[in-house]
Scaffold this active site. Structure first.
Site, mmCIF file in Angstrom:
data_model
loop_
_atom_site.group_PDB
_atom_site.id
_atom_site.type_symbol
_atom_site.label_atom_id
_atom_site.label_comp_id
_atom_site.label_asym_id
_atom_site.label_seq_id
_atom_site.Cartn_x
_atom_site.Cartn_y
_atom_site.Cartn_z
ATOM 1 N N ILE A 60 0.870 -1.182 0.000
ATOM 2 C CA ILE A 60 0.000 0.000 0.000
ATOM 3 C C ILE A 60 0.901 1.224 0.000
ATOM 4 O O ILE A 60 0.579 2.260 -0.553
ATOM 5 C CB ILE A 60 -0.873 0.040 1.283
ATOM 6 N N SER A 61 2.047 1.075 0.649
ATOM 7 C CA SER A 61 2.942 2.216 0.789
ATOM 8 C C SER A 61 4.375 1.732 0.998
ATOM 9 O O SER A 61 4.611 0.759 1.710
ATOM 10 C CB SER A 61 2.484 3.054 1.982
ATOM 11 N N THR A 62 5.325 2.396 0.357
ATOM 12 C CA THR A 62 6.728 2.099 0.633
ATOM 13 C C THR A 62 7.357 3.375 1.161
ATOM 14 O O THR A 62 7.424 4.386 0.461
ATOM 15 C CB THR A 62 7.465 1.633 -0.642
ATOM 16 N N GLY A 63 7.760 3.333 2.406
ATOM 17 C CA GLY A 63 8.301 4.527 3.051
ATOM 18 C C GLY A 63 9.763 4.358 3.394
ATOM 19 O O GLY A 63 10.391 3.369 3.022
ATOM 20 N N LYS A 82 2.602 -3.849 8.633
ATOM 21 C CA LYS A 82 3.663 -2.838 8.516
ATOM 22 C C LYS A 82 5.001 -3.509 8.800
ATOM 23 O O LYS A 82 5.226 -4.038 9.883
ATOM 24 C CB LYS A 82 3.398 -1.687 9.505
ATOM 25 N N GLU A 150 -5.418 -3.616 12.284
ATOM 26 C CA GLU A 150 -6.680 -3.494 11.556
ATOM 27 C C GLU A 150 -6.445 -2.743 10.246
ATOM 28 O O GLU A 150 -5.706 -1.749 10.217
ATOM 29 C CB GLU A 150 -7.664 -2.735 12.439
ATOM 30 N N ASP A 195 4.047 13.371 15.357
ATOM 31 C CA ASP A 195 4.249 13.455 13.897
ATOM 32 C C ASP A 195 2.892 13.622 13.223
ATOM 33 O O ASP A 195 2.630 13.069 12.153
ATOM 34 C CB ASP A 195 4.973 12.213 13.371
ATOM 35 N N ASN A 200 -0.657 11.803 8.192
ATOM 36 C CA ASN A 200 -0.800 10.660 9.098
ATOM 37 C C ASN A 200 -2.204 10.536 9.677
ATOM 38 O O ASN A 200 -2.394 10.047 10.790
ATOM 39 C CB ASN A 200 0.253 10.723 10.217
ATOM 40 N N ASP A 211 0.343 5.835 12.192
ATOM 41 C CA ASP A 211 1.787 6.112 12.269
ATOM 42 C C ASP A 211 2.178 6.656 13.640
ATOM 43 O O ASP A 211 2.650 7.788 13.758
ATOM 44 C CB ASP A 211 2.153 7.110 11.151
HETATM 45 N N1 LIG Z 1 -3.986 0.305 9.129
HETATM 46 C C1 LIG Z 1 -3.894 0.760 7.871
HETATM 47 N N2 LIG Z 1 -4.888 0.538 6.984
HETATM 48 C C2 LIG Z 1 -4.787 0.997 5.716
HETATM 49 N N3 LIG Z 1 -3.734 1.691 5.241
HETATM 50 C C3 LIG Z 1 -2.719 1.946 6.088
HETATM 51 C C4 LIG Z 1 -2.738 1.505 7.434
HETATM 52 N N4 LIG Z 1 -1.596 1.910 8.036
HETATM 53 C C5 LIG Z 1 -0.895 2.573 7.106
HETATM 54 N N5 LIG Z 1 -1.559 2.620 5.923
HETATM 55 C C6 LIG Z 1 -1.085 3.241 4.673
HETATM 56 O O1 LIG Z 1 0.320 3.170 4.604
HETATM 57 C C7 LIG Z 1 0.895 4.474 4.591
HETATM 58 C C8 LIG Z 1 2.159 4.503 5.437
HETATM 59 O O2 LIG Z 1 1.874 4.177 6.771
HETATM 60 P P1 LIG Z 1 2.527 4.947 7.969
HETATM 61 O O3 LIG Z 1 2.167 4.211 9.226
HETATM 62 O O4 LIG Z 1 2.166 6.387 7.907
HETATM 63 O O5 LIG Z 1 4.082 4.712 7.724
HETATM 64 P P2 LIG Z 1 5.277 5.691 7.299
HETATM 65 O O6 LIG Z 1 6.186 5.650 8.473
HETATM 66 O O7 LIG Z 1 5.870 5.077 6.094
HETATM 67 O O8 LIG Z 1 4.728 7.070 7.061
HETATM 68 C C9 LIG Z 1 -0.188 5.399 5.090
HETATM 69 O O9 LIG Z 1 -0.068 6.679 4.550
HETATM 70 C C10 LIG Z 1 -1.461 4.725 4.615
HETATM 71 O O10 LIG Z 1 -1.735 5.072 3.287
HETATM 72 MG MG LIG Z 2 3.213 8.165 7.820
#
Ligand SMILES: Nc1ncnc2c1ncn2[C@@H]1O[C@H](COP(=O)(O)OP(=O)(O)O)[C@@H](O)[C@H]1O
Ligand SMILES: [Mg+2]
Length: 261
Positions: A60-63, A82, A150, A195, A200, A211
């Protein structure tokens, strides 16, 4: 066939079916093999054997610090997985948010050990927020550098959008909601997100905070400063949307004075 033989054949068939099933289930991880390092793959298999996840789908996301994947649990529900990077993570900045936290008496020096603590910190913070009745993804499991929570999204597995990508009907209402969440987070969960911004917060019929690994306890030496920064970020975003907000300093002061937990 003799009875004993028949019986043995039945057992063999059953075992074979089970083997096939296991092989089929293991196939569900194919997408990520090669992308994920072997130790993390081992963690994923552990979670698989514990019945936390049955499948893992695309990212969904690569950070910078972590990737987030959609997974599926044995009942067929979507979960969010995650995965924190162990080897390539920038960890120096993390220390400020974890050193001195009474929940982590001995903060690891090497990222191999610090990252699992960092992932555990996110799990514990999610739990605190969740128990205080604040909308966050419910934490479901943690194993080393992998956090299962979740899934915030729809039934089809489409993740919810970020607040910054949503056209709000009533920005002023959402602004007030978020300030209330910050206040509740401070008073009821005893946490400062540290943050918080439109990056977020997910939107699913209302705001959902995500996050939270860097969130600190109220007693942290910089809690007040982080609280102000969070409020400033949110205020700035909503001012751009035309909301006439109060001065972030005033809001921060009010929250700080109205409740120590
Ligand atoms: N529980 C979740 N359900 C759906 N999407 C999520 C969830 N947690 C994170 N994401 C998606 O993943 C992205 C990155 O997650 P995040 O916890 O913000 O990590 P990062 O440290 O990379 O910013 C979020 O912007 C969101 O789009
Ligand atoms: Mg984030």
């Amino acid at each position: 066939m003799k009875r004993a033989e028949t019986k043995r054949k039945q057992i063999d068939d059953k075992l074979e079916r089970r083997r096939m099933k296991r092989r089929k289930d293991a196939d569900e991880f194919k997408v990520v093999e090669g992308v994920i390092d072997p130790p993390t793959l081992k963690v994923l298999y552990k979670l698989f054997n514990r019945g936390m996840i049955r499948e893992l789908h695309g990212a969904i996301s690569t950070g910078k610090e972590a990737n987030v994947y959609r997974g599926v649990d044995p009942e067929g529900n979507s979960v969010a997985v995650k995965i924190y990077r162990i080897s390539t993570a920038e960890t120096d900045w993390m220390r400020e948010y974890i050193v001195g936290d009474p929940r982590f008496q001995r903060v690891a020096k090497r990222s191999r050990f610090l990252i699992p603590q960092w992932a555990m910190k996110e799990y514990k913070n999610l739990m605190r927020y969740h128990k205080a009745g604040i909308r966050v993804p419910k934490p479901l499991g943690i194993e080393r550098n992998v956090l299962v929570m979740e899934f915030i999204g729809d039934e089809q597995g489409l993740p919810a959008p970020l607040l910054r990508n949503v056209k709000l009907e009533s920005p002023v209402e959402v602004f007030n909601q978020l300030i209330e969440i910050i206040e509740q987070g401070y008073k009821e969960a005893g946490l400062v997100h540290a943050d918080l911004s439109e990056y977020n917060v997910l939107w699913l019929d209302g705001p959902v905070i995500i996050d939270v690994s860097q969130a600190v306890l109220q007693g942290h030496t910089s809690a007040g400063r982080y609280l102000f920064r969070d409020i400033q970020n949110i205020t700035q975003y909503f001012r751009k949307l035309g909301v006439e907000t109060e001065d972030p300093k005033v809001i921060t002061k009010y929250i700080l004075s109205s409740g120590e937990k």
